[in-house]
Enzyme design. Structure first.
Site, PDB file in Angstrom:
ATOM      1  N   GLU A   1       0.844  -1.204   0.000  1.00  0.00           N
ATOM      2  CA  GLU A   1       0.000   0.000   0.000  1.00  0.00           C
ATOM      3  C   GLU A   1       0.880   1.255   0.000  1.00  0.00           C
ATOM      4  OE1 GLU A   1      -3.284  -0.263   2.835  1.00  0.00           O
ATOM      5  OE2 GLU A   1      -4.139  -1.894   1.658  1.00  0.00           O
TER       6      GLU A   1
ATOM      7  N   GLU B   1      -4.996  -8.617  -0.784  1.00  0.00           N
ATOM      8  CA  GLU B   1      -5.824  -8.358   0.404  1.00  0.00           C
ATOM      9  C   GLU B   1      -7.270  -8.248  -0.049  1.00  0.00           C
ATOM     10  OE1 GLU B   1      -4.561  -5.369   3.231  1.00  0.00           O
ATOM     11  OE2 GLU B   1      -2.442  -5.774   2.805  1.00  0.00           O
TER      12      GLU B   1
HETATM   13  O1  AHR Z   1      -5.314  -6.183   6.632  1.00  0.00           O
HETATM   14  C1  AHR Z   1      -5.239  -5.066   7.461  1.00  0.00           C
HETATM   15  C2  AHR Z   1      -4.569  -3.874   6.792  1.00  0.00           C
HETATM   16  O2  AHR Z   1      -5.348  -3.433   5.725  1.00  0.00           O
HETATM   17  C3  AHR Z   1      -3.224  -4.125   6.170  1.00  0.00           C
HETATM   18  O3  AHR Z   1      -2.191  -4.030   7.083  1.00  0.00           O
HETATM   19  C4  AHR Z   1      -3.123  -3.046   5.150  1.00  0.00           C
HETATM   20  O4  AHR Z   1      -2.309  -3.389   4.060  1.00  0.00           O
HETATM   21  C5  AHR Z   1      -4.560  -2.789   4.752  1.00  0.00           C
HETATM   22  O5  AHR Z   1      -4.844  -1.464   4.735  1.00  0.00           O
END
Ligand code: AHR
Length: 554
Positions: free
Chosen positions: A218, A353
């Site tokens: 991110e 994610e």
């Molecule tokens: O999964 C939780 C968080 O969500 C992670 O650390 C981040 O990459 C995302 O914003």
């Protein structure tokens, strides 16, 4: 403290405010379908091989994921292998877990991998990235990283499971030298380098053979707050010279947040400013999408918009699925933007994610950060999402559910010596059958589900799923999202005939059903023999269900 929270929140609010402009074709198909439901599997229309890695996982040093989840410690009474929770390893072997992403998430860009090496009692304690978000009652290990679980322990965990490690490197606060030295530590042959000697001294003579490397996480937010162009420059620098040691390396670039098309375009445009060959240095772009906004269109505020994991009505049920269905448009949309610069599609999508994200309150372990209790709704959501990936095998090379244990859309919950598989974990068990299969175009036609969305008429699609072929065995997974009605489509196999088969179904009479430490099997799949045979069969899919048909063809 407030500053860091705000920083995270701001990143997410921006994501939520962006509207999806490219519509998924799927709901439209369902809306225009005739009243009778029908599924047609087209054996003559292969889509590509479904990468086993789309069934991947994600484990971050966050809340109870590592400490109390994976790691219980070598001296624990909880059954363990070298400190790693045994029951978790056994369950992950059952679902053929192919890859685990580690150590973050946002944590990754504040982590120094060297802290996790050396004698356990000499390792430093550091402030965890998430410390300020932790509650005052949180265990110390969740706030102050004790570094008892590091690269060696993670590699052992992967070996025990039989899966591949995927390491996310820190590019916000460590230099490129640290990046390639981490690769050297993991992959250099025994006796070749000082770092290989250090690894050998720790009991790991054989290289870890790490292929997948995330270049930051991110990077538009917690991973450095770069612009897409700035990040592309960093990406070129970090990946320009790295030692291979005969190991194929696949670099994963920090990709877009939800529908940030500009990030995708901006990154690739800047990357190829030094020549189109640069595209070959990127294995994939990491797309992140959480389904969090259940406000039914009322707000885009990250805190206000979230729903409850356990207390929800049928509108919330469809709302979550609606948010999740956006994934298909995101895959199609980013793929299209990527094709403007990467015409040959050298670069794939890595959805590293994904999952629902609810407000706090449903934790099995009170106040455990970002822990939530997955229900049947999350199982249906997960089946739907995995089927979206199954339908795009040429685009999605890997996906990692956020997160593995004790966090968000977890497959497992644990606390001390308690453990259970969540309904989401069961879906991964059922869907493992798709891994490595040939994806097949499959047409689902079912009447849309009409419902009242706060006084306004709304429709959600009636049936969806995916099919894959493994020699003579066809795997067909189907989600029936209707909260109260079964659907009994005709299933036509174009190009073959069903000789025999079995049906595995995950459902419950209560849409809120979930597993707990006391009732570990409240929601679990049931398998029975298939009744019909021939070119066309029928099957009744119960309401609120995820089903897998294993069909032997002739
Ligand atoms: O999964 C939780 C968080 O969500 C992670 O650390 C981040 O990459 C995302 O914003």
């Amino acid at each position: 403290m407030v500053g860091r929270r705000k920083f995270l929140r701001d990143s997410f609010s921006v994501a939520g405010a962006l509207l999806l402009t490219k519509k998924s074709p799927f709901p439209a198909q369902a809306e225009s379908a005739a009243a009778d439901s029908r599924i047609e599997v087209l054996l003559g229309e292969p889509l590509g091989t479904i990468s086993a890695n789309i069934y991947g996982h994600f484990a971050e040093h966050l809340g109870g994921v590592i400490y109390d989840g994976i790691w219980v410690g070598e001296n624990s009474k909880i059954p363990n292998t070298n400190g790693i929770r045994k029951e978790l390893v056994e369950e992950m072997r059952k679902i053929k877990a192919p890859v685990v992403r580690y150590p973050g998430g946002c944590f990754a860009d504040s982590y120094d991998w060297r802290d996790g090496l050396g004698p356990a009692n000499k390792r430093p304690r550091r402030t965890n990235f998430w410390a300020d978000a932790e509650s005052s009652s949180a265990p110390a290990s969740h706030k102050y990283e004790p570094n008892q679980f590091g690269t060696n322990e993670f590699a052992r965990f992967c070996r025990l499971i039989g899966c591949q490690p995927y390491l996310a490197a820190n590019i916000r606060s460590l230099g490129a030298e640290q990046f390639y030295q981490w690769i050297e530590y993991c992959n250099s042959p025994p006796g070749s380098t000082t770092l290989a000697d250090e690894r050998t001294a720790a009991g790991f003579a054989e290289p870890f053979g790490v292929r997948f490397w995330g270049v930051g996480n991110e990077s538009w937010g917690c991973g450095g707050n770069f612009t897409a162009q700035e990040y592309a420059v960093e990406f070129r620098r970090y990946t320009e010279w790295v030692p291979r040691f005969g190991q194929e390396l696949s670099f994963i670039a920090s990709g877009p947040n939800v529908d940030d098309w500009d990030w995708t375009r901006g990154f690739l445009e800047e990357l190829v400013r030094k020549g189109k060959r640069r595209l070959r240095t990127v294995y994939g772009m990491a797309l992140h999408h959480y389904a969090w906004n259940l406000s039914r269109g009322r707000t885009n505020d990250w805190d206000q918009g979230k729903g409850d994991a356990l207390k929800f009505d049928s509108v919330d049920w469809y709302e979550l699925l609606r948010e999740g269905q956006r994934m298909e448009g995101l895959i199609d949309g980013h793929w299209q933007v990527m094709s403007e610069i990467d015409r040959e599609h050298e670069v794939k999508l890595i959805v590293d994610e994904w999952g629902p994200w609810y407000k706090p309150g449903s934790e099995m372990v009170p106040n455990d950060l970002l822990q939530q209790t997955p229900t049947l709704r999350d199982a249906v959501f997960s089946g739907m999402t995995l089927d979206i990936f199954n339908r795009h095998p040429e685009k999605v090379a890997m996906a990692n559910c956020a997160q593995l244990i004790n966090n968000l859309n977890c497959l497992y919950l644990s606390h001390e010596n308690n453990f259970c598989v969540t309904p989401v974990g069961h879906v991964f068990g059922m869907y493992a059958a798709h891994q490595g299969g040939q994806g097949l175009r499959t047409i689902f036609s079912a009447p849309g589900i009409p419902y009242d969305r706060d006084g306004k008429p709304a429709t959600f699609w009636g049936l969806a799923g995916a099919a894959s072929l493994h020699d003579k065995e066809l795997v067909l997974t189907v989600v029936n999202p209707h909260v109260s009605k079964a659907s009994e489509p005709e299933i036509a196999i174009r190009g073959a005939s069903v000789k025999s088969g079995s049906v595995t179904t995950l459902t419950h009479s209560d849409i809120h059903a979930h597993n707990t430490f006391e009732q570990r099997d409240a929601v679990k799949p049931e398998t029975s023999n298939l009744t019909g045979t021939g070119k066309v069969i029928r099957h009744a899919f119960p309401p609120a269900s995820v089903t897998k048909l294993d069909l032997m063809l002739e």
